[in-house]
Design an enzyme around this catalytic site. Structure first.
Site, PDB file in Angstrom:
ATOM      1  N   LYS A 163       0.794  -1.755  -0.026  1.00  0.00           N
ATOM      2  CA  LYS A 163      -0.090  -0.671  -0.025  1.00  0.00           C
ATOM      3  C   LYS A 163       0.168   0.797   0.242  1.00  0.00           C
ATOM      4  CE  LYS A 163      -1.167  -0.176   5.047  1.00  0.00           C
ATOM      5  NZ  LYS A 163      -2.305   0.192   6.024  1.00  0.00           N
ATOM      6  N   ALA A 167      13.078  -3.103  12.367  1.00  0.00           N
ATOM      7  CA  ALA A 167      13.684  -4.222  13.346  1.00  0.00           C
ATOM      8  C   ALA A 167      14.775  -4.314  13.905  1.00  0.00           C
ATOM      9  CB  ALA A 167      13.060  -5.291  13.291  1.00  0.00           C
ATOM     10  N   GLY A 170      17.409  -8.243  16.657  1.00  0.00           N
ATOM     11  CA  GLY A 170      17.503  -9.421  15.788  1.00  0.00           C
ATOM     12  C   GLY A 170      16.811 -10.500  15.735  1.00  0.00           C
ATOM     13  N   GLU A 204      18.361 -11.483  24.705  1.00  0.00           N
ATOM     14  CA  GLU A 204      17.179 -10.349  25.042  1.00  0.00           C
ATOM     15  C   GLU A 204      16.340 -11.591  26.143  1.00  0.00           C
ATOM     16  OE1 GLU A 204      15.337  -9.508  21.693  1.00  0.00           O
ATOM     17  OE2 GLU A 204      17.515  -8.801  20.463  1.00  0.00           O
ATOM     18  N   ASP A 263      -5.107  -4.037   8.369  1.00  0.00           N
ATOM     19  CA  ASP A 263      -5.793  -4.375   7.282  1.00  0.00           C
ATOM     20  C   ASP A 263      -6.588  -5.974   6.787  1.00  0.00           C
ATOM     21  OD1 ASP A 263      -5.208  -1.605   7.191  1.00  0.00           O
ATOM     22  OD2 ASP A 263      -4.584  -1.454   5.552  1.00  0.00           O
ATOM     23  N   HIS A 275       5.354  -3.021  24.163  1.00  0.00           N
ATOM     24  CA  HIS A 275       7.517  -2.660  24.788  1.00  0.00           C
ATOM     25  C   HIS A 275       7.859  -2.213  25.721  1.00  0.00           C
ATOM     26  CE1 HIS A 275      11.781  -3.303  23.974  1.00  0.00           C
ATOM     27  NE2 HIS A 275      11.482  -4.145  22.733  1.00  0.00           N
ATOM     28  N   ARG A 306       8.901  -9.388  28.042  1.00  0.00           N
ATOM     29  CA  ARG A 306       8.642  -8.701  27.953  1.00  0.00           C
ATOM     30  C   ARG A 306       6.835  -7.857  28.734  1.00  0.00           C
ATOM     31  NH1 ARG A 306       9.240  -7.646  21.855  1.00  0.00           N
ATOM     32  NH2 ARG A 306      11.245  -7.801  22.093  1.00  0.00           N
ATOM     33  N   HIS A 316       3.819  -2.654  20.743  1.00  0.00           N
ATOM     34  CA  HIS A 316       4.665  -3.220  19.972  1.00  0.00           C
ATOM     35  C   HIS A 316       4.138  -4.234  18.780  1.00  0.00           C
ATOM     36  CE1 HIS A 316       8.921  -3.736  18.851  1.00  0.00           C
ATOM     37  NE2 HIS A 316       9.125  -4.180  18.934  1.00  0.00           N
ATOM     38  N   GLU A 338       3.368 -11.616  11.092  1.00  0.00           N
ATOM     39  CA  GLU A 338       2.384 -10.627  11.677  1.00  0.00           C
ATOM     40  C   GLU A 338       1.449 -10.295  11.752  1.00  0.00           C
ATOM     41  OE1 GLU A 338       5.076  -6.924  13.748  1.00  0.00           O
ATOM     42  OE2 GLU A 338       3.055  -6.690  15.190  1.00  0.00           O
ATOM     43  N   ARG A 351       5.085 -13.255  23.093  1.00  0.00           N
ATOM     44  CA  ARG A 351       5.871 -12.906  22.473  1.00  0.00           C
ATOM     45  C   ARG A 351       7.831 -13.462  22.771  1.00  0.00           C
ATOM     46  NH1 ARG A 351       9.169 -10.737  18.866  1.00  0.00           N
ATOM     47  NH2 ARG A 351       8.340  -8.509  19.049  1.00  0.00           N
ATOM     48  N   SER A 381       9.554 -12.856  16.153  1.00  0.00           N
ATOM     49  CA  SER A 381       8.783 -12.671  14.659  1.00  0.00           C
ATOM     50  C   SER A 381       9.276 -12.985  13.340  1.00  0.00           C
ATOM     51  CB  SER A 381       7.978 -11.241  15.497  1.00  0.00           C
ATOM     52  OG  SER A 381       8.398 -10.434  15.750  1.00  0.00           O
ATOM     53  N   LEU A 382      10.047 -11.933  13.268  1.00  0.00           N
ATOM     54  CA  LEU A 382      11.348 -12.350  12.053  1.00  0.00           C
ATOM     55  C   LEU A 382      11.516 -13.810  11.402  1.00  0.00           C
ATOM     56  CD1 LEU A 382      13.171  -9.193  12.518  1.00  0.00           C
ATOM     57  CD2 LEU A 382      11.443  -9.195  11.395  1.00  0.00           C
TER      58      LEU A 382
HETATM   59  P1  FAD Z   1       5.449  -5.299   7.678  1.00  0.00           P
HETATM   60  O1  FAD Z   1       7.116  -5.733   7.621  1.00  0.00           O
HETATM   61  O2  FAD Z   1       4.777  -4.537   9.320  1.00  0.00           O
HETATM   62  O3  FAD Z   1       5.390  -5.375   6.567  1.00  0.00           O
HETATM   63  C1  FAD Z   1       3.605  -5.476   6.294  1.00  0.00           C
HETATM   64  C2  FAD Z   1       3.531  -4.978   4.539  1.00  0.00           C
HETATM   65  O4  FAD Z   1       1.714  -4.670   4.635  1.00  0.00           O
HETATM   66  C3  FAD Z   1       4.464  -3.742   4.308  1.00  0.00           C
HETATM   67  O5  FAD Z   1       5.079  -3.819   3.556  1.00  0.00           O
HETATM   68  C4  FAD Z   1       2.109  -2.870   3.636  1.00  0.00           C
HETATM   69  O6  FAD Z   1       2.702  -1.659   3.763  1.00  0.00           O
HETATM   70  C5  FAD Z   1       1.987  -3.820   4.257  1.00  0.00           C
HETATM   71  N1  FAD Z   1      -0.139  -3.852   3.672  1.00  0.00           N
HETATM   72  C6  FAD Z   1      -0.656  -3.772   5.380  1.00  0.00           C
HETATM   73  N2  FAD Z   1      -1.437  -3.951   4.795  1.00  0.00           N
HETATM   74  C7  FAD Z   1      -1.822  -3.415   3.534  1.00  0.00           C
HETATM   75  C8  FAD Z   1      -3.278  -3.465   2.206  1.00  0.00           C
HETATM   76  N3  FAD Z   1      -4.238  -3.337   3.014  1.00  0.00           N
HETATM   77  N4  FAD Z   1      -2.624  -3.310   0.567  1.00  0.00           N
HETATM   78  C9  FAD Z   1      -1.159  -3.897   0.778  1.00  0.00           C
HETATM   79  N5  FAD Z   1      -0.329  -3.811   1.360  1.00  0.00           N
HETATM   80  C10 FAD Z   1      -0.484  -3.564   2.371  1.00  0.00           C
HETATM   81  N6  FAD Z   1      10.821  -8.292  15.643  1.00  0.00           N
HETATM   82  C11 FAD Z   1      12.393  -9.482  15.936  1.00  0.00           C
HETATM   83  O7  FAD Z   1      11.881 -10.577  15.232  1.00  0.00           O
HETATM   84  N7  FAD Z   1      13.462  -9.318  16.172  1.00  0.00           N
HETATM   85  C12 FAD Z   1      13.195  -8.058  16.156  1.00  0.00           C
HETATM   86  O8  FAD Z   1      14.378  -7.083  16.585  1.00  0.00           O
HETATM   87  C13 FAD Z   1      11.968  -6.607  15.785  1.00  0.00           C
HETATM   88  N8  FAD Z   1      12.485  -5.041  16.168  1.00  0.00           N
HETATM   89  C14 FAD Z   1      11.641  -4.589  16.214  1.00  0.00           C
HETATM   90  C15 FAD Z   1      11.254  -3.038  16.473  1.00  0.00           C
HETATM   91  C16 FAD Z   1      10.608  -2.762  16.207  1.00  0.00           C
HETATM   92  C17 FAD Z   1      10.551  -0.828  16.291  1.00  0.00           C
HETATM   93  C18 FAD Z   1       9.168  -2.730  15.316  1.00  0.00           C
HETATM   94  C19 FAD Z   1       7.801  -2.325  14.721  1.00  0.00           C
HETATM   95  C20 FAD Z   1       8.929  -4.306  15.407  1.00  0.00           C
HETATM   96  C21 FAD Z   1      10.111  -4.903  15.539  1.00  0.00           C
HETATM   97  N9  FAD Z   1       9.740  -6.292  15.975  1.00  0.00           N
HETATM   98  C22 FAD Z   1      10.715  -6.968  15.896  1.00  0.00           C
HETATM   99  C23 FAD Z   1       8.662  -6.953  14.920  1.00  0.00           C
HETATM  100  C24 FAD Z   1       8.899  -7.308  13.535  1.00  0.00           C
HETATM  101  O9  FAD Z   1       9.539  -6.287  13.165  1.00  0.00           O
HETATM  102  C25 FAD Z   1       7.150  -7.233  12.471  1.00  0.00           C
HETATM  103  O10 FAD Z   1       6.618  -8.429  13.184  1.00  0.00           O
HETATM  104  C26 FAD Z   1       8.150  -7.721  11.119  1.00  0.00           C
HETATM  105  O11 FAD Z   1       8.979  -7.871  10.796  1.00  0.00           O
HETATM  106  C27 FAD Z   1       6.588  -8.436  10.583  1.00  0.00           C
HETATM  107  O12 FAD Z   1       6.960  -9.038   9.174  1.00  0.00           O
HETATM  108  P2  FAD Z   1       6.196  -8.556   8.279  1.00  0.00           P
HETATM  109  O13 FAD Z   1       6.100  -8.943   7.277  1.00  0.00           O
HETATM  110  O14 FAD Z   1       4.779  -9.709   8.430  1.00  0.00           O
HETATM  111  O15 FAD Z   1       4.831  -7.321   8.251  1.00  0.00           O
HETATM  112  C1  SIN Z   2      13.977  -4.930  20.267  1.00  0.00           C
HETATM  113  O1  SIN Z   2      14.886  -5.068  19.382  1.00  0.00           O
HETATM  114  O2  SIN Z   2      13.714  -4.872  21.708  1.00  0.00           O
HETATM  115  C2  SIN Z   2      12.506  -5.513  19.971  1.00  0.00           C
HETATM  116  C3  SIN Z   2      12.510  -7.007  19.391  1.00  0.00           C
HETATM  117  C4  SIN Z   2      11.466  -8.122  19.463  1.00  0.00           C
HETATM  118  O3  SIN Z   2      10.507  -6.894  18.736  1.00  0.00           O
HETATM  119  O4  SIN Z   2      11.185  -9.034  19.490  1.00  0.00           O
END
Ligand code: FAD
Ligand code: SIN
Length: 515
Positions: free
Chosen positions: A33, A44, A47, A111, A206, A227, A273, A334, A358, A369, A374-375
């Site tokens: 989107k 993220a 790690g 962590e 969404d 968080h 957490r 978070h 996610e 979690r 999650s990654l």
């Molecule tokens: P996202 O990466 O959020 O991608 C979702 C995609 O869907 C986006 O491109 C968005 O634009 C698209 N989208 C959404 N709705 C629509 C729609 N209606 N139409 C079209 N496109 C749409 N996890 C870890 O394991 N380790 C970490 O260190 C960590 N650190 C984090 C730090 C921060 C600040 C945050 C916010 C999260 C962190 N997490 C971490 C959690 C982790 O980053 C996420 O859970 C993970 O990246 C989710 O990946 P995803 O591909 O499912 O979603």
């Molecule tokens: C963080 O770096 O604290 C985020 C890690 C996570 O959400 O898994």
């Protein structure tokens, strides 16, 4: 209507990795989107967890995940997650992600609630950015079709299951339909439900909202992770201070300078957490302040600046030198543990509709979690989604009879009283106050009534903001419904009026759309 073998919605780690695998088996279209790299993944920091260390094993990783999850994880899904983790890390490395090393070995960090150092990181605290950029480059090289600024507005379903999507071209506000054999939702989380969040603006639930409208089962929505350490500086934009900072020796202190976490848990600053977040709120309340302090001034400053270059630079840009001054922090929304219910192959109850990342609820996180799982989850289950499609049949999940609580939620509810018209700010405040870290029946009832009314008023989705607000109202409502029903406290779900964890509630809540 043009037809692809795979339509993948979302371009975070889940969408991009799945697209790269799927293109080996058919035609692929990625819809996203915003721009390709707008997503949670990019932010993220800490790690990605995997049992690759000498003193580690998938069994130990599994134990830690189950313990953090408040007795609600699906053990089979966790087994899959932890056993397949090392292979998925190898895939990322093959794709070009360069994890940080020390003396030629991958450098593993610690962590909260991990019993050994287990977290791979890249660029210090830039793990997500490195992964997202690398996968984005691979996607462009492989000539997979993708459409940016294209917002999924509707899942097309008939008796044969999912058969395509309707999407809105955000710039021109025109709508289009495209067909597919397999529809994979990788739309990420919903942190924008709350006034304070670490999530970027795309995280509006969404996928959950649209899957629910299409008839999919939605599970564990009452569990949303807060968080404990988001930066709390007046006028600073939302910014996370990674849990890895505590993993390196950072200590949480209250306004009297007391290191309070050892009063709450034997694991002190590295407790799960949910425990740290609630302790933080209690300390803030005791002292009537809006933050506690995260102190790393005792660490050598060069270690801080090389291990956490992004955090160091960002805080410095806000006038704070974290090598000499403790960091003011407070909890923020978070991570969404719940989501579109899938089995361990990413299949939903709708034929041909898959979910990963996610947006999905595979059962690996339970009520809370484990950090950096999650990654990993996006890779393990993204891969399994594509494997499932390889025999050419349209997948659908069948669950053995279990003791989950099944709830059917009607689109509209009887209204009580007048509600102000819906706005993003009103919704975020309502959710923060009433469906946030501490909940009670009165607040949840208020939220539910208001969100149900707003859902009725937000049926039109002519542009991105109105579509997102509708999706937030639906996702928030599903969260409030489940949180009201669960009369106990477990993991991230804390009820002031039901503070105990109860054996009879060791079950999931599954929601579907009702009449
Ligand atoms: P996202 O990466 O959020 O991608 C979702 C995609 O869907 C986006 O491109 C968005 O634009 C698209 N989208 C959404 N709705 C629509 C729609 N209606 N139409 C079209 N496109 C749409 N996890 C870890 O394991 N380790 C970490 O260190 C960590 N650190 C984090 C730090 C921060 C600040 C945050 C916010 C999260 C962190 N997490 C971490 C959690 C982790 O980053 C996420 O859970 C993970 O990246 C989710 O990946 P995803 O591909 O499912 O979603
Ligand atoms: C963080 O770096 O604290 C985020 C890690 C996570 O959400 O898994």
């Amino acid at each position: 209507m043009s037809v692809y073998d795979y339509i993948i919605v979302g371009s975070g780690i889940a969408g991009l990795y799945t697209a790269l695998l799927a293109r080996e088996h058919g035609s692929v279209l990625v819809l996203t989107k915003g721009s390709l790299d707008e997503c949670n993944t990019r932010y993220a920091q800490g790690g990605i967890a995997a049992a690759i260390g000498e003193d580690d094993s998938p069994d130990l990783h599994m134990d830690d995940t189950l313990k953090a999850g408040g007795d609600l994880c699906d053990p089979e899904a966790v087994r899959v997650l932890t056993e397949e983790a090392p292979d998925r890390i190898a895939d990322l490395i093959k794709l070009g992600v360069a994890f940080d090393t020390l003396n030629g070995e991958i450098n593993l960090a610690r962590e909260g609630a991990h019993s050994v150092p287990r977290i791979l990181h890249a660029g210090g605290d830039a793990t997500g950015e490195r992964i997202e950029t690398t996968l984005g480059v691979r996607l462009r090289e492989s000539r997979i079709s993708f459409l940016e600024n294209s917002l999924l507005t509707n899942i097309l379903v008939d008796e044969g299951g999912a058969r395509g999507v309707e999407y809105l071209e955000v710039g021109s506000r025109t709508r289009h339909q495209i067909g597919c054999t397999y529809l994979i939702l990788a739309t990420g989380g919903a942190g924008q439900l709350f006034r304070y969040t670490t999530n970027p603006s795309v995280a509006t639930g969404d996928g959950v909202a649209m899957a629910y409208l299409a008839g999919a089962e939605i599970m564990d929505m009452e569990f949303f992770q807060f968080h404990p350490t988001a930066l709390k500086l007046p006028d600073a934009p939302p910014f996370l201070i990674s849990e890895a900072v505590r993993g390196e020796g950072g200590i949480l202190k209250n306004s009297l300078g007391h290191a309070f976490m050892k009063d709450y848990s034997p694991q002190a600053d590295l407790a799960p957490r949910d425990v740290v977040a609630r302790a933080t709120v209690r300390e803030m309340r005791k002292a009537s302040t809006d933050h506690v302090l995260l102190d790393i001034t005792h660490l050598p400053s060069q270690r801080v600046t090389t291990r956490f270059p992004q955090i160091y630079r960002f805080c410095l840009s806000q006038g704070l030198d974290i090598t000499t001054t403790p960091i003011p922090v407070a909890p923020a929304a978070h991570y969404m543990m719940g989501g579109i219910r899938t089995n361990s192959w990413g299949e939903t109850n709708i034929k041909g509709l898959f979910a990963c990342g996610e947006a999905a609820c595979t059962g690996v996180h339970g009520a809370n979690r484990l950090a950096s799982n999650s990654l990993l989850e996006t890779l393990v289950f993204g891969k399994r989604v594509v494997e499932r499609t390889m025999d050419g049949s349209k997948g659908v999940a069948h669950y053995p009879k279990d003791d989950s609580l099944y709830l059917r939620v009607p689109d509209r509810a009887a209204l009580t009283g007048q509600n102000p018209p819906p706005t993003l700010e009103r919704l975020q405040s309502l959710m923060w106050e009433s469906v946030g870290m501490e909940r009670n029946e009165q607040g949840l009832m208020l939220a539910l009534g208001t969100l149900a009314a707003w859902q009725g008023q937000l049926s039109d989705h002519r542009d991105r903001p109105s579509a997102e607000l509708r999706n937030l109202a639906i996702t928030g409502r599903l969260m409030a419904e489940a949180a009201l029903l669960r009369r106990e406290s477990r993991g991230a779900h804390f009820r002031l009026d039901y503070p105990e964890t109860l054996m009879e509630w060791r079950r999931n809540i599954v929601i579907t759309r009702g009449e």
